[in-house]
Write a protein that holds these residues in place. Sequence first.
Motif, PDB file in Angstrom:
ATOM      1  N   LYS A  45       0.874  -1.167   0.000  1.00 24.97           N
ATOM      2  CA  LYS A  45       0.000   0.000   0.000  1.00 24.97           C
ATOM      3  C   LYS A  45       0.916   1.222   0.000  1.00 24.97           C
ATOM      4  CE  LYS A  45      -3.793   2.267   2.149  1.00 24.97           C
ATOM      5  NZ  LYS A  45      -4.218   2.838   3.393  1.00 24.97           N
ATOM      6  N   ILE A  46       0.707   2.101  -0.953  1.00 29.16           N
ATOM      7  CA  ILE A  46       1.545   3.295  -1.035  1.00 29.16           C
ATOM      8  C   ILE A  46       0.695   4.499  -0.651  1.00 29.16           C
ATOM      9  CG2 ILE A  46       3.018   4.717  -2.522  1.00 29.16           C
ATOM     10  CD1 ILE A  46       3.432   2.169  -4.259  1.00 29.16           C
ATOM     11  N   GLU A  47       1.062   5.094   0.450  1.00 29.61           N
ATOM     12  CA  GLU A  47       0.326   6.261   0.934  1.00 29.61           C
ATOM     13  C   GLU A  47       0.796   7.481   0.149  1.00 29.61           C
ATOM     14  OE1 GLU A  47      -1.835   5.761   3.614  1.00 29.61           O
ATOM     15  OE2 GLU A  47      -2.576   7.783   3.244  1.00 29.61           O
ATOM     16  N   SER A  48      -0.109   8.133  -0.546  1.00 36.09           N
ATOM     17  CA  SER A  48       0.222   9.322  -1.336  1.00 36.09           C
ATOM     18  C   SER A  48       1.399   9.113  -2.300  1.00 36.09           C
ATOM     19  CB  SER A  48       0.523  10.496  -0.401  1.00 36.09           C
ATOM     20  OG  SER A  48       0.681  11.654  -1.169  1.00 36.09           O
ATOM     21  N   PRO A  49       1.176   8.360  -3.368  1.00 36.31           N
ATOM     22  CA  PRO A  49       2.257   8.108  -4.330  1.00 36.31           C
ATOM     23  C   PRO A  49       2.920   9.393  -4.840  1.00 36.31           C
ATOM     24  CG  PRO A  49       0.362   6.737  -4.842  1.00 36.31           C
ATOM     25  CD  PRO A  49      -0.076   7.671  -3.753  1.00 36.31           C
ATOM     26  N   SER A  50       2.152  10.472  -4.959  1.00 34.64           N
ATOM     27  CA  SER A  50       2.754  11.700  -5.493  1.00 34.64           C
ATOM     28  C   SER A  50       3.809  12.251  -4.536  1.00 34.64           C
ATOM     29  CB  SER A  50       1.685  12.753  -5.786  1.00 34.64           C
ATOM     30  OG  SER A  50       0.963  13.043  -4.619  1.00 34.64           O
ATOM     31  N   LYS A  51       3.565  12.151  -3.229  1.00 38.18           N
ATOM     32  CA  LYS A  51       4.565  12.617  -2.263  1.00 38.18           C
ATOM     33  C   LYS A  51       5.817  11.726  -2.313  1.00 38.18           C
ATOM     34  CE  LYS A  51       3.492  14.070   1.966  1.00 38.18           C
ATOM     35  NZ  LYS A  51       2.808  14.098   3.288  1.00 38.18           N
ATOM     36  N   VAL A  52       5.582  10.433  -2.490  1.00 39.69           N
ATOM     37  CA  VAL A  52       6.717   9.510  -2.589  1.00 39.69           C
ATOM     38  C   VAL A  52       7.536   9.820  -3.846  1.00 39.69           C
ATOM     39  CG1 VAL A  52       7.384   7.087  -2.880  1.00 39.69           C
ATOM     40  CG2 VAL A  52       5.540   7.685  -1.299  1.00 39.69           C
ATOM     41  N   ARG A  53       6.832  10.088  -4.952  1.00 38.67           N
ATOM     42  CA  ARG A  53       7.538  10.413  -6.204  1.00 38.67           C
ATOM     43  C   ARG A  53       8.405  11.657  -6.036  1.00 38.67           C
ATOM     44  NH1 ARG A  53       2.473   8.674  -8.634  1.00 38.67           N
ATOM     45  NH2 ARG A  53       2.884   6.835  -9.897  1.00 38.67           N
ATOM     46  N   VAL A  54       7.825  12.677  -5.412  1.00 35.79           N
ATOM     47  CA  VAL A  54       8.566  13.933  -5.216  1.00 35.79           C
ATOM     48  C   VAL A  54       9.814  13.677  -4.366  1.00 35.79           C
ATOM     49  CG1 VAL A  54       8.469  16.208  -4.083  1.00 35.79           C
ATOM     50  CG2 VAL A  54       6.588  15.459  -5.541  1.00 35.79           C
TER      51      VAL A  54
END
Lengths: 145, 251
Positions: A45-54
Amino acid sequence: MGSCVIASPFSALRMLFEKMHPTTAGFDSISIEETLSNIYAMNAKIESPSKVRVYLERYPEITEILSVVSEQVYQYFDYKAQLYLNINDDGDADSEYLALYLRVPNYDESVMDRIEKIQKYYYHLLDNATGWFLFTTDFLPPEVT
Amino acid sequence: MAKYNNPPIIEAVCEIKFGKDTKWDITIPGLIYNEVMSEFPHKEQHAIQEVNVSTKDNAPTKKPMARTQIRTIDLVRFLSEDKKAIIQVGERVLLVSRLTPYQSWADFNNHIKYAFKALSQKVTINSIQRIGLRYINRIEVPKKDTCLDDYFEFRPFLGERLRKPYASFIVGCIFPFNNDRDSCKVELSQAVAESKDVSAFVLDIDYSLSKPQSIDVDQSFEWVDKAHEEIEGIFEGCISRSLRELFDEVK
């Protein structure tokens, strides 16, 4: 580090394609996408993929560490294990880091032993990293999906 | 591809590899930094891994075996103030990238020329071994009754007797251009979506010179322009009207 690849159902296919048409190297976008896809495919489960990408864009060396750790989880745990990936910031952007939590149905002694073994695979990689990464467990049960 | 208000580009990159006849030494990245530091003030050290796949006969059985060689290439990165435009310099290689938000081809092309000229002032470039222009797009569409046919003209085809739904997919094609001098690899695969309400895909379009040293150094910019034109055509060929609407086409 830009093109680290972990074992995935598509690795062999990509290798074959690579032979026919060598890939134009780039920044880290594609290795970030591939690493996230591979982890996602491992019941994560990836919480907030966009934050992880950044975060991974800002600290590219963490992508490789994440890739290495995911591959080891695949070796040390079975299908009942679940991964939970998120950015921990404790409300302070300067102290944020990427955390990968392992969740299993039963927490016996061997779980921590195995986690420590996996930690040894990446600790040395943090020496030259500007970002930070943590692999551990939060002792929660896997989420029902 | 900049004719959209919401282009899906997460990275555009131009990679130029120079021939062995181009003299190189470890001081060159530093010299280039002096040239570009006004626009690319941030400096970082990095390494990438280049994967070379070849096949060779296995002596006892004569059966072909795949051999993979991984080579680490040290790169110095120069980043713009907002860290969205990046120049990377390594041994006989120059990479220029633009991350989201992608402004325009004119803007990105200017950065390619700027970096190439900065390098040319410090190094005598004798040949172009390889050159590639690549656009990586991450496309999110509403998940509600997601049907690839509605969004993509480039997609997997499954016959009626095949099991649906599938868990994941990757499709790819290599298209030849210019009498096989160039080729373009197009890949569509699933990606991690931001929320449960959307499906995400990566459309990767990678146009490159297939025949090493088949263009002259002074043809580089012309090649890049043409590659961009072809990539635009392929991109438009891969998507349908629904996606154009999502990207908010500039009329």
